[in-house]
Every structure is written in structure tokens, then in C-alpha cells.
Design an enzyme around this catalytic site. Structure first.
Site, PDB file in Angstrom:
ATOM      1  N   GLU A 115      -2.180  -1.662  -4.545  1.00  0.00           N
ATOM      2  CA  GLU A 115      -3.483  -1.004  -4.655  1.00  0.00           C
ATOM      3  C   GLU A 115      -3.399   0.023  -5.785  1.00  0.00           C
ATOM      4  OE1 GLU A 115      -5.538  -0.050  -0.948  1.00  0.00           O
ATOM      5  OE2 GLU A 115      -6.103   1.854  -1.826  1.00  0.00           O
ATOM      6  N   ASP A 160       0.879  -1.178   0.000  1.00  0.00           N
ATOM      7  CA  ASP A 160       0.000   0.000   0.000  1.00  0.00           C
ATOM      8  C   ASP A 160       0.916   1.228   0.000  1.00  0.00           C
ATOM      9  OD1 ASP A 160      -2.135   1.748   0.255  1.00  0.00           O
ATOM     10  OD2 ASP A 160      -2.149   1.621   2.441  1.00  0.00           O
ATOM     11  N   ASP A 211      -1.840   0.980   7.141  1.00  0.00           N
ATOM     12  CA  ASP A 211      -1.167   0.779   5.856  1.00  0.00           C
ATOM     13  C   ASP A 211      -0.707  -0.679   5.707  1.00  0.00           C
ATOM     14  OD1 ASP A 211      -0.556   3.954   5.285  1.00  0.00           O
ATOM     15  OD2 ASP A 211      -0.427   3.375   7.374  1.00  0.00           O
TER      16      ASP A 211
END
Lengths: 171, 171
Positions: free
Chosen positions: A67, A7, A140
Site C-alpha cells: 500500500e 500493509d 492489517d
């Protein structure tokens, strides 16, 4: 299959490594790469790149899942995030890993069954799916684990589809 | 001082190497890294990164100067451009180069004396300032040469300021 989920972020880049063995999902590592306030932006990019390369060297995943985002507050923050994503993708491809990208909707759908789930709901489900004794910190890191699980779910689905296609051709 | 100017783009990334010796500006090389349509985005990033590292190895500049942008058509294109900028900055910093960034306004002002000059006006001035026999092609290459010249102009200005400060302290 061992997957490194990422992420990306310019201050905190979450990561998580999940392996699928049979029907089990094993969590090998999770954490976050943190940059310092007094670092220049190029230094931050190098820190993220170097740390991710080191993690890949240590845990030898075969795929990196990130992502994918199509919106941002404004062009400036989109450019900043884009640069971190660029460093992340390069760390993966320069380490010989395949890369896969998933939208937040796909990830949330895959983890919670609901595309608009909030960060906390995602973290609760990640903790359950991976049978973890503690909830992954920071957010995260749990988001990164979620991307890794999403990729494994997607890989299982693709394998099933491929098997079905093959068996229908044999008939 | 030898400067590598870069104008990053996902399809064409322009580059140009300019050296300042005394009062002369010598152009060592200009060109463009082109990615292919059938390449995946991570492959494109790797191509840009690898080619820039190769150019740095061959021409040994001491600084890399990049055009800095704060606006884009939309978040999607900003993210895309950001990723290419990330790959570009990493190529510079992983090759041990210092990095400098200039806005289009600063570059145009430095080259043409007018912050809203168009691409053609910039190219004409780049050709004149570098005493080139031919106009640099494509526009991305002349833009990259413009960033390199802008950095050299800026470095000369900073040196003059520093000298003035030093001499005023001695008085």
C-alpha cells in the site's frame, strides 16, 4: 501468479499471499508481523525485514504489492512509516521479488468498487472474493490481502489490454 | 572506536568514517552513494543498502551514527526520506553494528558550539577538527563526518560521566 500483499506498520505489519490459478484466487497464508514495545526502532525494522524474508522463502511469491501512502498525521509519523516501508521494500527486492505499489483509493476501488470504503467493508469483500470461511484478522492482514487482490486484478487488466493491442496490430 | 557517520538522502547519501585513537581523530574515508535518475525507488534503496554494507565490510566500524530528523517539507518527502533511513538502519543492523541517532541541533552544537550553524560553517569546522588538507565534498559527506564526530564527542562525554560516577561511589 503468486502475490505477497503487505500493509506496513511499525507495530503491526500485515501480510497475505494470494495465488491466481485460472479464474480462481487461492489464499495460501495471511497474518501479521508484530514488534514488541521494548524493542528499539532498529530492532523493530530488523524483525519486520527478517520475518518478511522468511515468509518469502517459505511461500515463494513472484511479486510483492504494498500500500502506498502520500499523507500522514505529521512529519514524525510519516518518517516512522517511511522507515518501515523502506525495510519492507528491501525485504522484497533483496529476495529477488518485483515490487508494485497501490494507493488506498486504488485498492478500495479494486476490492469494493468504491474508493472511500471503510476497513470493515474492505474486509467483508476480501472474505467474499477469496471465499474464506473466517474473516482475516487483524485488519492489517485483511488490508494486505486486499493489496494482493488489487495487484492480481490490475495484472489481469494489463494482460487484457496487451492482448487487445497485439490483436489490433495484427489486423 | 571507529564510527561510520551517515547523512541519508534518496539522491545522495553521504558517509564518513572517523576513528578515535587516544586524543586524535583519524579520518579513514568519506564519500557519497549516488543513485541514478532512471532507477526505480526500490532500486535506489537497494543501491544505498548494498553500498553501505560494502563500506562496512571494508572499514569495519563498530557503530553507525545517523542524522535524525523530525520535520520535512511535506508528508511525501518525509515518507521518501524515511524509506532511505530505513534502508540505512537495516544496512547497519544487518552488518551487526550498533546504531546511534542525533538531531541536527545536537550535531551542530557538538561541531561548532552553535545549534543554528549553516552547512558551510559545519564543513569548515569538520575540516579543522579532522585536520583535513581538503574540505570534504559534497556537503552530504561533510555532514556525515559531522555526525561521526558528534558520536565520538558524545561517547567521550558519556565515558567521563561514567568514570565520575564510579569514582564518587568508591568514596
Amino acid at each position: 501468479m503468486r502475490v505477497l500483499g503487505i500493509d506496513p506498520g511499525s507495530i503491526i505489519t500485515g501480510y497475505g499471499i494470494v495465488e491466481k490459478k485460472g479464474k480462481n484466487l487461492n489464499t495460501l497464508k495471511w497474518g501479521a508481523v508484530r514488534t514488541k514495545r521494548n524493542q528499539s526502532f532498529p530492532e523493530k525494522l530488523k524483525k519486520i525485514y527478517d520475518d518478511l524474508c522468511e515468509i518469502i522463502k517459505d511461500y515463494e511469491p513472484s511479486v510483492g504489492a504494498i500500500e502506498n501512502i502520500f499523507f500522514a498525521k505529521n512529519a514524525k509519523s510519516a518518517l516512522k512509516l517511511g522507515q518501515v516501508r523502506g525495510a519492507t521494500i528491501l525485504a522484497l527486492i533483496n529476495s529477488g521479488l518485483k515490487t508494485a505499489e497501490y494507493t488506498p483509493l486504488e485498492i478500495k476501488q479494486s476490492i469494493t468498487g468504491y474508493g472511500r470504503a471503510d476497513k470493515n467493508q474492505v474486509r467483508i469483500m476480501v472474505t467474499k472474493l477469496l471465499c474464506l470461511k473466517e474473516t482475516p484478522q487483524p485488519f492489517d492482514a485483511s488490508d494486505a490481502l486486499a493489496v494482493a487482490i488489487c495487484h492480481l486484478h490490475s495484472a489481469v487488466f494489463k494482460e487484457k489490454c496487451s492482448n487487445l493491442l497485439q490483436s489490433s496490430r495484427k489486423r
